[in-house]
Write an enzyme that holds these catalytic residues in place. Structure first.
Site, mmCIF file in Angstrom:
data_model
loop_
_atom_site.group_PDB
_atom_site.id
_atom_site.type_symbol
_atom_site.label_atom_id
_atom_site.label_comp_id
_atom_site.label_asym_id
_atom_site.label_seq_id
_atom_site.Cartn_x
_atom_site.Cartn_y
_atom_site.Cartn_z
ATOM 1 N N PRO A 43 0.804 -1.226 0.000
ATOM 2 C CA PRO A 43 0.000 0.000 0.000
ATOM 3 C C PRO A 43 0.833 1.270 0.000
ATOM 4 O O PRO A 43 0.324 2.349 -0.327
ATOM 5 C CB PRO A 43 -0.823 -0.122 1.286
ATOM 6 C CG PRO A 43 -0.021 -1.005 2.171
ATOM 7 C CD PRO A 43 0.675 -1.976 1.266
ATOM 8 N N GLN A 44 2.119 1.158 0.370
ATOM 9 C CA GLN A 44 2.996 2.328 0.376
ATOM 10 C C GLN A 44 3.693 2.538 -0.969
ATOM 11 O O GLN A 44 4.381 3.539 -1.153
ATOM 12 C CB GLN A 44 4.057 2.176 1.474
ATOM 13 C CG GLN A 44 3.492 1.950 2.873
ATOM 14 C CD GLN A 44 2.543 3.050 3.297
ATOM 15 O OE1 GLN A 44 2.794 4.227 3.048
ATOM 16 N NE2 GLN A 44 1.437 2.677 3.925
ATOM 17 N N GLY A 54 2.163 -4.063 -7.226
ATOM 18 C CA GLY A 54 3.064 -2.970 -6.892
ATOM 19 C C GLY A 54 4.172 -2.861 -7.922
ATOM 20 O O GLY A 54 3.979 -3.195 -9.090
ATOM 21 N N ASP A 113 8.660 -3.101 -8.811
ATOM 22 C CA ASP A 113 9.707 -4.115 -8.855
ATOM 23 C C ASP A 113 10.156 -4.538 -7.464
ATOM 24 O O ASP A 113 10.584 -5.671 -7.262
ATOM 25 C CB ASP A 113 10.896 -3.594 -9.663
ATOM 26 C CG ASP A 113 10.543 -3.381 -11.130
ATOM 27 O OD1 ASP A 113 9.987 -4.313 -11.742
ATOM 28 O OD2 ASP A 113 10.817 -2.288 -11.661
ATOM 29 N N GLU A 150 17.073 -3.456 -4.486
ATOM 30 C CA GLU A 150 17.369 -3.861 -3.117
ATOM 31 C C GLU A 150 18.877 -3.831 -2.888
ATOM 32 O O GLU A 150 19.634 -4.544 -3.562
ATOM 33 C CB GLU A 150 16.836 -5.274 -2.866
ATOM 34 C CG GLU A 150 17.094 -5.802 -1.490
ATOM 35 C CD GLU A 150 16.065 -5.353 -0.475
ATOM 36 O OE1 GLU A 150 16.266 -5.624 0.727
ATOM 37 O OE2 GLU A 150 15.063 -4.725 -0.882
#
Length: 364
Positions: free
Chosen positions: A60-61, A118, A120, A344
């Site tokens: 959701p962010q 969402g 990647d 990441e």
């Protein structure tokens, strides 16, 4: 092809999690009581052998909250398109690595598919949830007729992995792919860094300048796609090309002087649409390695269009090769060369990258 089945409601999927992970939030007002429909458990369970159990993992962010808004708008169409055929389970992530835990639990409980909703980053975590301690996560039902598939509804900032397949950011198109249920096997890349758990990537892993730029870009996601520009500018500050040595497929070590960036692609795009590894194909059984050497800041300005359209392989000081594995070390051993995958940050060199051919079934 996946089976067609039916259901009537959208239910929250609750993964068993360590106590430090916050409780999942809910978007829709008509969700059920929170029982896990994949586990059974009396009249409250809606899953049956005739249902396709789909777990939607939503960040959701993502995209500064835009993912949550788009997901809420998508739900009515998703219900109308899949509600007669599927048991739809919704799980909202509450922080870093939460999607990994949700995915592992869903696979163990026999989900037909886990769909990342969402960008990647969310996809990256879901992919890592398909593995545990170096092995694929298994369905606890030994009689299961098929493995859990990976799906994607691209609603993030970059959505670079979707570009390789030519998928748009239209979520309704993604729902249609899920409804059709066609599967294809895709490769997964592995990163082995001594002293750390294995890490998996489905898109692109990279080393040095581009990895550093990705690290900084992640801090500016509130600026949308502009975050990639800001990250690159910040990464250039104090940047120095470094001498690396690499070993491909377990062969002899090779010297690569003055490396600016080294990219290992399972797919083609990163950095918000940059076609950095243009020959990468996620089902080829190989990774494409592209190395940029002795680049200055003005080289990026002058050749940026080539990096975006994938024609940079013809540029001087750019090389490409297809590999099954590659080990990368910095000769000076400073321990300051960044490594990242799919946005990441994974620390610093040395590292080994290799491919797992056909590791995951993907809804395509």
């Amino acid at each position: 092809m996946l089976r067609s089945t039916c259901c009537v409601s959208v239910s929250p999927f609750t993964a068993k999690q360590p106590s430090f992970i916050r409780t999942q939030q809910r978007i829709t007002s008509d969700l059920s009581s929170g029982r896990n429909p994949l586990r059974g458990g009396g009249a409250a369970a809606v899953s049956s052998s005739s249902l396709r159990d789909l777990v939607f993992v939503v960040n959701p962010q993502g995209a500064n909250g835009r993912t949550a808004k788009e997901w809420k708008k998508l739900l009515p169409y998703l219900r109308s398109r899949l509600g007669k055929d599927c048991n739809i389970c919704e799980s909202l992530t509450s922080g870093p690595s939460h999607a990994i835990d949700i995915t592992r639990e869903a696979i163990r409980d026999g989900a037909d598919a886990v769909i990342a909703v969402g960008g990647d980053g969310t996809l990256h975590e879901v992919v890592n949830g398909f593995f545990w301690e170096g092995k694929p996560v298994s369905n606890l039902n030994s009689e299961a007729s098929h493995s859990t598939a990976l799906g994607l509804i691209p609603l993030g900032t970059g959505s670079d992995f979707a570009r390789t397949f030519g998928w748009s950011n239209d979520p309704c198109e993604a729902v249609e792919r899920i409804a059709k249920g066609m599967r294809s096997q895709v490769d997964v890349g592995v990163i082995d860094k001594e002293g750390r758990d294995l890490h998996y990537f489905i898109n692109v892993a990279d080393v040095h300048l581009s990895a550093k730029a990705g690290f900084y870009a992640s801090k500016y996601k509130k600026f949308g796609k502009l975050c990639y520009v800001i990250g690159a500018l910040q990464a250039f500050m104090g940047h120095h090309n470094r001498d690396l040595r690499i070993r491909v497929n377990g062969g002899e070590w090779e010297l690569y002087p003055q490396v600016t960036a080294l990219c290992v692609g399972n797919a083609k795009y990163f950095g918000g649409g940059m076609k950095i590894t243009p020959n990468a194909v996620p089902g080829s059984g190989n990774l494409e390695v592209v190395v940029l050497q002795d680049f200055k800041w003005y080289d990026f300005v002058l050749k940026l269009h080539k990096l975006y359209n994938g024609t940079h392989l013809s540029v001087n000081n750019v090389t490409s090769r297809s590999v099954q594995s590659i080990e990368v070390e910095e000769i000076s051993g400073s321990g300051s060369i960044y490594v990242q995958s799919d946005g990441e940050h994974l620390g610093f060199l040395p590292g080994k990258f290799w491919v797992l051919p056909g590791a995951i079934d993907m809804i395509s």
